[in-house]
Design a protein around this motif. Structure first.
Motif: not given
Length: 375
Positions: A148-161
């Motif tokens: 979601l972060k790198f493919k869907a460009q949802l940059n506001y999501l965190p990298k880690d759960c």
């Protein structure tokens, strides 16, 4: 959902879903040919995915969203002359025959009329609730966040759960080893005081603390034991909170090693105080409650079976009927003093070095400990 095998059944299924969405397809040949081409190219996509892949100038999009009794109906029709016009919003609705930009359409799909940062927070909360409710493994959540972060460009999501679930670090900072082969965890005296700050009635901004120290066995089949340090705010004796706890196969080898976290925090609170309701209050250790064996261990003095074991006076005990007694004398006996304990004046009374509790300012180590009626 039933698996669809042929293209005709797929079209029927998609048409049924679109009817549910109150979507009315234009009946012109150009759109029918486009829809058939899209079906042939991406037959595995759902109707919603196909809908988003079609140009907004050739389709009428109606999406209803009901949240807290508010909805948005988005309409756009084929209009080559007004393809760049902005949508007209009236009372929370987009006026018909107006074209809505794709980015505005996507933003309104997230939630009702909310700012961008609240929409992003809402998405993160929904993802977190989904992960917890469905018991999703952490590695699966991390892979989804990466997509979601790198493919869907949802940059506001965190990298880690762990950031998404607010689980934080699992590293325990207040745990340390204590000889012999034991561990000690310090909960904190400050945390306990703040927890019960609502019941504090402190005249002259002074908080008086009562501390209890003792050991207790855990099982009959082993020597495993706890040595907890408990406290409460005077006079609220029903609200006891833990300050620290030791676990080991035997009691701590050195009482100063066991008590150093408590003493360090008491010294800090005595020097700086504690802020409660914008008021700085002084913390005072009023009393320490221990039975005779625990008190001799904490103070490093003779146990209750010793001839010089009395912690209040220098009177030497006598062995009578299989126990040590301290007979009454008319002239009385010399009382022990705080300075005598610090200087270890009576060597026969001490077993080890003095206790680190003596470092606490403005206390009398002799009268600080209560008497034990049982021993």
């Amino acid at each position: 959902m039933m698996k669809v095998t042929n293209s005709r059944a797929k079209r029927r299924k998609i048409q049924k879903e679109l009817d549910v969405l109150n979507y009315e397809w234009p009946r012109d040949n150009a759109f029918s040919n486009l829809f058939q081409d899209v079906q042939e190219i991406i037959p595995s996509m759902s109707s919603n995915q196909i809908l988003h892949s079609i140009d907004s100038n050739l389709a009428t999009q109606i999406i209803s969203h009901d949240s807290h009794h508010s909805s948005y109906i988005l309409n756009s029709e084929k209009n080559s002359d007004d393809s760049n016009t902005n949508p007209i919003i009236t009372d929370g609705f987009l006026e018909k025959n107006s074209v809505m930009p794709v980015n505005t359409f996507e933003k309104l799909m997230v939630h009702d009329n909310l700012p961008i940062h609240l929409q992003q927070q809402h998405v993160q909360e929904c993802l977190g609730n989904w992960a917890v409710d469905c018991n999703i493994p952490q590695n699966a959540i991390n892979k989804l966040l990466s997509i979601l972060k790198f493919k869907a460009q949802l940059n506001y999501l965190p990298k880690d759960c762990r950031t998404l679930l607010h689980s934080g670090s699992k590293k325990v900072l207040n745990l340390r080893e204590v000889d012999p082969n034991g561990i000690y965890f310090h909960f904190g005296l400050r945390e306990g005081i703040l927890r019960y700050s609502s019941i504090i009635v402190s005249p002259n901004n002074v908080i008086k603390i009562a501390i209890g120290i003792d050991g207790l066995p855990l099982t009959k089949s082993s020597s495993a034991q706890f040595w907890p340090i408990l406290a409460y705010i005077l006079p609220h004796r029903n609200h006891v909170f833990p300050v620290g706890i030791f676990y080991g196969s035997t009691k701590p080898k050195n009482s100063n090693d066991f008590l150093k976290d408590l003493v360090a925090e008491v010294l800090e609170l005595t020097h700086t105080g504690i802020n409660i309701n914008n008021e700085t209050k002084v913390v005072v250790i009023e009393i320490i409650c221990c039975d005779a064996p625990a008190k001799s261990f904490v103070l490093g003095v003779k146990g209750h079976a010793g001839f010089h074991s009395c912690t209040r006076c220098t009177h030497e005990g006598e062995y009578l009927k299989h126990r040590i007694c301290f007979p009454y004398t008319e002239n009385g006996n010399e009382q022990r003093k705080h300075e005598d304990y610090i200087s270890m004046k009576n060597e026969e009374h001490h077993v080890t070095s003095i206790s680190c509790l003596a470092l606490i300012p403005n206390i009398d180590i002799v009268s600080l400990f209560s008497m034990d009626y049982m021993h």
